[in-house]
Design a protein around this motif. Structure first.
Motif, short mmCIF file in Angstrom:
data_model
loop_
_atom_site.label_atom_id
_atom_site.label_comp_id
_atom_site.label_asym_id
_atom_site.label_seq_id
_atom_site.Cartn_x
_atom_site.Cartn_y
_atom_site.Cartn_z
N TRP A 272 50.14 37.49 32.29
CA TRP A 272 51.32 38.34 32.14
C TRP A 272 51.43 39.28 33.32
O TRP A 272 50.44 39.90 33.72
N GLU A 337 44.81 44.77 23.24
CA GLU A 337 44.63 44.61 24.68
C GLU A 337 45.58 43.58 25.29
O GLU A 337 45.48 43.28 26.48
N ASN A 338 46.47 43.02 24.46
CA ASN A 338 47.42 42.04 25.00
C ASN A 338 48.44 42.77 25.88
O ASN A 338 49.24 43.57 25.39
N PRO A 339 48.40 42.52 27.20
CA PRO A 339 49.26 43.31 28.10
C PRO A 339 50.75 43.01 27.91
O PRO A 339 51.59 43.81 28.30
N PRO A 343 52.30 47.40 27.15
CA PRO A 343 52.19 47.88 28.53
C PRO A 343 51.52 49.26 28.51
O PRO A 343 51.50 49.93 27.46
N SER A 344 51.01 49.68 29.67
CA SER A 344 50.36 50.99 29.72
C SER A 344 51.42 52.10 29.59
O SER A 344 52.61 51.87 29.86
N GLN A 347 53.35 52.50 32.68
CA GLN A 347 54.40 51.48 32.87
C GLN A 347 55.62 51.80 32.01
O GLN A 347 56.76 51.71 32.47
#
Lengths: 374, 293
Positions: A272, A337-339, A343-344, A347
């Motif tokens: 991703w 933890e799935n990006p 998202p952070s 982000q």
């Protein structure tokens, strides 16, 4: 053939008669009521249309494949409220039905730009925060958004974003953004969402234009970019863009975060990428239309889906960006933890949400269709 | 007296005449109601909508503008129409070439075989066409059945592209509409008078001539009906062309759908829909003339 001729004549006649009764007055538009003025308390406003004892029914009008059946079943079991669900496939479809006056919906699930329009047209009932204490579970970055300041009308359901999925077995180069995806060497090896505004938005982002500046001038500016891109795309699919990637028919995709998350779960070869040019954030919310007959039940449902244990079920079924901060710790480590799902925070802070572009939507559609048809 | 009885007889006769017409009306009423509710009213709504303008969130104002039609006669939309018509023509042609021999064979086989063969033609209808289309995706994709076989048998070095091409789109259409070609042709073939064919042979016609001058003309009502049943729905079908063709190039059904949703131009979509309806009417008229000839 005679019959056909008669049909035509009949249609022409009825058309004329229909036209005679056209232009219905629209008192709801642009007449602000006290309920929508910032001073009035939402509680008082919500209480007016809702009688104390509502029949135990709730009619939900929501996106297809978005509210898991087990969540609805659990709600019915707990409250004894009988839920009926009707689905739509786009905000515009929902708006059209709502404006046509058909149906008796108690709860709708509009996206941010649709909410903006619904509030402007005064078509929503304010919610009573006292009935929805679980709103506190929502992370602050998803509250008090520009489309509904103070969450007077809506509670967030699910959020998400659009990003890039790379099949690393087929693509060895580093992909960092839209400009890396749309290169000649990946011609006919790309799947994108079948959505004109999305495609135009990515082209605008690649030229540093903010996502909501959909002016004629900017459309002219991105036209060559979109023209180049549509020649490279192999598949347009908004419903299940993951299929073409899973089957190996394309190596790259620009897809919904939830679809990306499913791909990442399916195979480690998928990666991703958050486009470096930026992307947009969508937030689908729950709201109560003015025509609702069971607004109290609707608010009970809002409060129910904001419960952490229920919210987890939503994430299990549809791995989008869950705005429920209290539910986050209950998710598995893999989910958290799935990006593509999450998202952070950094982000997210850079992402913009879509604003209603009104009639420009028609120009966006024509731009993309004409370039695709070439 | 004679006059009276004649008048009575006359009255009786006319009453007798009127009664079946009442029954006929009763029988016809559900059909008429169905036609009015589901054919005439929606068609009128569509045509009326095409002269309106969209406002704000999605309300339509009837302004009697011709703008939507002016906009429709633009190269972009005409190309989209042409793509759809081209797909439909190809589909009809291929269905005819495949369907005729099949229908002929079924129609000429022994009677106890016919029902079984017809059932085989109908069996796909027992499953939703969407599911069957998804099945095609798993057959045609790069990691699908055909490519796995071709690569394993070393016929091709690496998987070839079949899915998401115009070829796949037309394949999907042919697959889906083939029974609509076979069934009407079968009905014509079944009614074929053997004596006519024998007569042709007795008069010295070779098989090719007997086929082209006797069999084809005698089964032409079936051919025309089949062609209409395939051509008309395949112009507007967009689920198959999107799923198997990848939505590229755009087809008219999809473009109309988008006008009603994300394109936010319902009246323009209605105008395109009305033009499509005119194409259908024109096609039916041609078909009607062909079968009358």
């Amino acid at each position: 053939m005679k019959n056909n001729a008669r049909h035509l004549m009949l249609s022409a006649l009825a058309m004329l008669s229909l036209a005679g009764c056209g232009k219905p007055p629209e008192p709801s538009a642009s007449t602000p009521t006290p309920a929508s003025s910032p001073g009035s308390s939402p509680a008082a406003a919500a209480a007016t249309p809702a009688p104390q004892a509502e029949e135990k029914k709730l009619n939900i009008f929501c996106w297809s494949e978005y509210i898991p059946q087990d969540v609805i079943d659990a709600f019915s079991k707990e409250t004894g409220i009988q839920v009926s669900v009707e689905n739509y496939a786009s905000n515009e479809e929902m708006l059209a039905k709502l404006l046509a006056g058909g149906g008796s919906y108690d709860l709708i699930q509009p996206s941010e730009y649709a909410i903006e329009g619904l509030i402007a047209e005064n078509l929503l009932v304010p919610i009573d925060h006292a009935l929805i204490p679980n709103l506190k579970n929502i992370a602050p970055e998803f509250l008090n958004m520009s489309f509904d300041p103070g969450n007077k009308y809506t509670v967030p359901y699910m959020a998400g974003t659009v990003g890039i999925v790379v099949n690393t077995e087929l693509v060895k180069d580093e992909i960092t953004g839209f400009n890396d995806v749309f290169q000649d060497k990946y011609k006919k090896n790309i799947v994108v969402l079948d959505d004109a505004r999305e495609i135009v938005t990515w082209a605008m982002l690649s030229q540093g234009i903010p996502v909501n500046d959909v002016t004629d001038e900017n459309l002219e500016k991105v036209k060559p970019t979109v023209a180049k891109w549509v020649q490279l795309v192999k598949v347009y699919d908004s419903d299940s863009p993951k299929t073409a990637l899973l089957n190996g028919d394309v190596a790259l995709g620009v897809v919904w975060g939830g679809e990306g998350a499913l791909l990442l779960n399916a195979d480690k070869k998928f990666k991703w990428v958050m486009p470096k040019e930026g992307t947009h954030l969508f937030i689908d919310s729950l709201a109560i239309p003015k025509i609702a007959k069971h607004p109290t039940n609707a608010q009970q449902f809002m409060n129910f889906i904001l419960r952490p244990d229920i919210s987890v079920k939503m994430s299990d079924a549809f791995p989008y960006l869950n705005p429920n901060a209290a539910a986050r710790p209950l998710l598995t480590k893999e989910q958290q933890e799935n990006p593509a799902s999450f998202p952070s925070a950094e982000q997210i802070s850079k992402m913009q949400t879509f604003k209603d572009i009104g009639g420009q939507a028609t120009k966006v559609d024509e731009l993309v269709t004409s370039l695709k048809a070439e | 007296m004679a006059g009276i009885s004649a008048a009575a007889a006359d009255l009786g006769a006319s009453a007798y005449k009127r009664r079946p017409s009442w029954v006929a009306w009763l029988v016809f009423a559900p059909l008429a109601a169905w036609l009015i509710l589901f054919v005439i009213v929606p068609t009128l709504t569509l045509v009326a909508l095409s002269f309106g303008e969209q406002r704000g969130l999605g309300t339509v104002e009837f302004t009697f503008t011709l703008e939507n039609y002016q906009r429709a006669f633009n190269w972009t939309w005409l190309k989209v129409f042409w793509t759809s018509i081209w797909y439909a023509l190809l589909t009809t042609g291929i269905c005819m070439v495949i369907g005729y021999p099949v229908a002929y064979y079924i129609g000429r086989s022994p009677e106890n075989m016919r029902n079984m063969l017809l059932t085989l033609v109908m069996i796909p209808f027992w499953t939703s066409f969407l599911i069957r289309t998804y099945a095609w995706i798993t057959i045609l994709s790069k990691e699908g059945l055909i490519n796995s076989f071709l690569v394993a048998a070393r016929i091709v070095p690496e998987p070839i592209t079949i899915l998401y091409t115009p070829f796949a789109a037309v394949l999907g259409l042919v697959y889906n509409y083939l029974p609509f070609m076979i069934l009407p042709i079968y009905t014509s073939v079944e009614r074929l008078d053997n004596a006519m064919i024998e007569a042709a042979y007795d008069l010295g016609a070779r098989p090719v001539r007997a086929f082209s001058q006797i069999i084809i003309p005698l089964t032409s009502p079936g051919i025309v009906a089949g062609a209409l049943l395939v051509f008309v729905p395949s112009i507007a079908m967009f689920a198959i062309t999107n799923l198997m063709g990848g939505g590229d190039p755009p087809t008219i059904g999809e473009v109309i759908y988008k006008q009603f949703t994300s394109g936010r131009a319902q009246p323009f979509g209605a105008a395109l829909g009305t033009l499509l309806l005119l194409i259908f009417i024109f096609t039916l008229w041609i078909g009607r003339r062909r079968s009358e000839e």
